[in-house]
Design an enzyme around this catalytic site. Structure first.
Site, PDB file in Angstrom:
ATOM      1  N   LYS A  78      -2.361  14.861  10.535  1.00  0.00           N
ATOM      2  CA  LYS A  78      -3.046  13.371  10.573  1.00  0.00           C
ATOM      3  C   LYS A  78      -1.784  12.558  11.328  1.00  0.00           C
ATOM      4  O   LYS A  78      -2.229  11.724  12.303  1.00  0.00           O
ATOM      5  CB  LYS A  78      -3.527  12.699   8.774  1.00  0.00           C
ATOM      6  CG  LYS A  78      -3.860  10.833   9.717  1.00  0.00           C
ATOM      7  CD  LYS A  78      -3.756  10.342   8.183  1.00  0.00           C
ATOM      8  CE  LYS A  78      -4.048   8.722   8.349  1.00  0.00           C
ATOM      9  NZ  LYS A  78      -4.638   8.042   6.804  1.00  0.00           N
ATOM     10  N   ASP A 132      -1.424  -4.282  11.274  1.00  0.00           N
ATOM     11  CA  ASP A 132      -2.421  -4.179  10.958  1.00  0.00           C
ATOM     12  C   ASP A 132      -3.533  -3.569  11.569  1.00  0.00           C
ATOM     13  O   ASP A 132      -3.384  -3.563  12.966  1.00  0.00           O
ATOM     14  CB  ASP A 132      -3.245  -5.570  11.092  1.00  0.00           C
ATOM     15  CG  ASP A 132      -4.688  -6.356  10.423  1.00  0.00           C
ATOM     16  OD1 ASP A 132      -4.195  -5.688   9.090  1.00  0.00           O
ATOM     17  OD2 ASP A 132      -5.102  -6.836  10.819  1.00  0.00           O
ATOM     18  N   THR A 133      -4.376  -3.033  10.416  1.00  0.00           N
ATOM     19  CA  THR A 133      -5.555  -1.547  11.407  1.00  0.00           C
ATOM     20  C   THR A 133      -6.793  -2.058  10.858  1.00  0.00           C
ATOM     21  O   THR A 133      -7.187  -2.917   9.765  1.00  0.00           O
ATOM     22  CB  THR A 133      -5.281  -0.127  10.745  1.00  0.00           C
ATOM     23  OG1 THR A 133      -3.390  -0.117  10.982  1.00  0.00           O
ATOM     24  CG2 THR A 133      -6.400   0.552  10.999  1.00  0.00           C
ATOM     25  N   LYS A 140       0.366   3.618   2.602  1.00  0.00           N
ATOM     26  CA  LYS A 140       0.916   3.029   4.642  1.00  0.00           C
ATOM     27  C   LYS A 140       2.547   4.006   3.871  1.00  0.00           C
ATOM     28  O   LYS A 140       3.076   4.061   5.291  1.00  0.00           O
ATOM     29  CB  LYS A 140       1.093   2.297   4.632  1.00  0.00           C
ATOM     30  CG  LYS A 140      -0.860   1.981   4.764  1.00  0.00           C
ATOM     31  CD  LYS A 140      -1.249   0.212   4.959  1.00  0.00           C
ATOM     32  CE  LYS A 140      -2.590   0.153   5.399  1.00  0.00           C
ATOM     33  NZ  LYS A 140      -3.029  -1.273   6.000  1.00  0.00           N
ATOM     34  N   GLY A 171      -8.755   4.711   2.478  1.00  0.00           N
ATOM     35  CA  GLY A 171      -9.363   4.348   3.267  1.00  0.00           C
ATOM     36  C   GLY A 171     -10.676   4.761   3.648  1.00  0.00           C
ATOM     37  O   GLY A 171     -11.294   5.261   2.985  1.00  0.00           O
ATOM     38  N   ASN A 212       0.860  -1.493  -0.157  1.00  0.00           N
ATOM     39  CA  ASN A 212      -0.359   0.279  -0.037  1.00  0.00           C
ATOM     40  C   ASN A 212       1.205   1.707  -0.199  1.00  0.00           C
ATOM     41  O   ASN A 212       1.530   1.799   0.584  1.00  0.00           O
ATOM     42  CB  ASN A 212      -0.827  -0.249   1.274  1.00  0.00           C
ATOM     43  CG  ASN A 212      -1.791   1.265   1.465  1.00  0.00           C
ATOM     44  OD1 ASN A 212      -1.736   2.312   1.088  1.00  0.00           O
ATOM     45  ND2 ASN A 212      -3.047   0.955   1.801  1.00  0.00           N
TER      46      ASN A 212
END
Length: 202
Positions: free
Chosen positions: A174, A70-71, A14, A151, A11
């Site tokens: 962010k 992992d989110t 990320k 997302g 990704n």
């Protein structure tokens, strides 16, 4: 020389966020960079299990120390959903707009829209496993706002965002409050500690 870290993701959003947060101290290698083209199974029932599965896959199949994350977006009125299914909430295609649409539909006109983003990082280093967790509390908007991020960013309004969604913030804003960055701060502290221990004394 920059320390190389394999990050078990393809990704680019990320990778870019983490690279910006940690600056020039590390050179990140993605799965593509190390020639890993497999679809790593994420069959765990928790974020911790999935993060470990991805990191261990890289170590076992490519012989490289690795970290993975992992989110999950956990919405309290939906009993923690999407949770571990966050990325493919609306199906295996992992389409962000479809995920957001399904989430907003599931909540409908509920007043209780409290939620949190939670990131778990698993680092496998010299055969040892280390876990780091970051959390960001907030709520789900009634409609998407903003053009940035990725997302669920258009529908997640963090408590510390002055009423703005993640998508309405700059990357710097962010990073300052996000779940992923908070987990990364812990990872970075660990790596610095390990580096200090390994550094020879005069």
């Amino acid at each position: 020389m920059k320390q190389q870290l394999v990050f078990a993701t393809n990704n680019p959003h990320k990778v870019a966020e983490i690279q910006q947060q940690l600056g020039d101290r590390y050179a990140f290698l993605s799965l593509q960079d190390i020639g890993c083209t497999a679809e790593i199974p994420e069959t765990g029932r928790t974020l911790e299990e999935n993060a470990r599965l991805k990191a261990r896959y890289v170590v076992d199949h490519h012989g490289r120390d690795c970290f993975s994350e992992d989110t999950g977006l956990e919405v309290y009125a939906l009993e923690g959903a999407p949770g571990v299914d966050t990325a493919h909430y609306a199906g295996p295609q992992r389409n962000a707009k479809e995920n957001n649409d399904k989430l907003l539909s599931a909540l409908g006109d509920r007043k209780d829209r409290l939620a949190c983003f939670r990131t778990v990082i698993c680092l496998v280093q010299n055969g040892q496993e280390y876990f780091f967790e970051g959390k960001c509390d907030g709520r789900i908007a009634t409609y998407p706002t903003g053009d940035g991020g990725f997302g669920y960013d258009p529908v997640f309004i963090p408590d510390e965002g002055n009423g703005r969604s993640f998508s309405q913030m700059s990357t710097e804003e962010k990073i300052a409050i996000s779940h992923r960055s908070r987990a990364m701060v812990q990872l970075e502290a660990h790596l610095k500690k390990q580096s200090d221990v390994a550094r020879p004394t005069a």
